[in-house]
Design an enzyme around this catalytic site. Structure first.
Site, PDB file in Angstrom:
ATOM      1  N   CYS A 121       0.862  -1.182   0.000  1.00  0.00           N
ATOM      2  CA  CYS A 121       0.000   0.000   0.000  1.00  0.00           C
ATOM      3  C   CYS A 121       0.900   1.235   0.000  1.00  0.00           C
ATOM      4  CB  CYS A 121      -0.994  -0.011   1.169  1.00  0.00           C
ATOM      5  SG  CYS A 121      -0.295   0.204   2.819  1.00  0.00           S
ATOM      6  N   ARG A 158      -3.374  -0.776   5.323  1.00  0.00           N
ATOM      7  CA  ARG A 158      -3.920  -1.843   4.489  1.00  0.00           C
ATOM      8  C   ARG A 158      -2.971  -3.016   4.294  1.00  0.00           C
ATOM      9  NH1 ARG A 158      -5.345   1.936  -0.462  1.00  0.00           N
ATOM     10  NH2 ARG A 158      -3.446   2.891   0.335  1.00  0.00           N
ATOM     11  N   ASP A 210      -8.371   3.513   1.492  1.00  0.00           N
ATOM     12  CA  ASP A 210      -7.415   3.817   2.554  1.00  0.00           C
ATOM     13  C   ASP A 210      -8.192   4.276   3.784  1.00  0.00           C
ATOM     14  OD1 ASP A 210      -5.380   4.648   4.220  1.00  0.00           O
ATOM     15  OD2 ASP A 210      -4.305   5.744   2.667  1.00  0.00           O
TER      16      ASP A 210
END
Length: 149
Positions: free
Chosen positions: A8, A14, A122
């Site tokens: 990420c 994440r 996100d």
């Protein structure tokens, strides 16, 4: 041994979740899972406390992970590289040296048909419910990945 990398932006929300979730579904004698970020914002930091908490609530401990930045050598180390969204996918592909490198990279949500938007949102600027949503998305995708490795 099959090696999988989750990527990420900052490697604190994440990708640590994806890393922990997939790792929990695989036999560590045959699989190695890691995570990284395309940006250098959080190198050496632990995952976001909300990521740690949502993982813990689901029986997964990611508290020992440490953020690192994606590097070109990761193409040599890993068999599959999963980006959490299109922006990070593009950042990874920009570092690819050849078609073999590019062939290792996919959006993680391309592995599941449960959502039409293939970008993992996100959750950083959201609240805990955003982290729970991301966990569910990644858990579904990692379940599919674990059966295809």
């Amino acid at each position: 041994m099959t090696k999988v990398l989750m990527v990420c932006l900052g490697n604190i929300c994440r990708s640590p979740l994806a890393h922990g979730i997939l790792e929990s579904k695989l036999d560590s004698d045959f699989f190695y899972v890691d995570s990284a970020g395309t940006a250098a914002y959080h190198i050496g930091e632990s995952p976001d406390p909300r990521s740690i908490e949502v993982a813990k609530q689901n029986g997964i401990d990611i508290s020992g992970q440490s953020a690192r930045q994606f590097k070109v050598e990761d193409f040599d180390t890993f068999d599959r590289i999963y980006a959490m969204d299109q922006s990070n996918y593009n950042n990874i592909i920009r570092l690819a040296r050849n078609n073999a490198d590019i062939g290792k990279v996919k959006l993680i949500l391309e592995e599941t048909n449960s959502v039409s938007n293939k970008n993992v949102p996100d959750p950083y600027y959201g609240d805990f419910s955003n982290f729970e949503h991301v966990f569910r998305l990644l858990d579904d995708a990692c379940e599919v990945v674990s059966k295809t490795l």
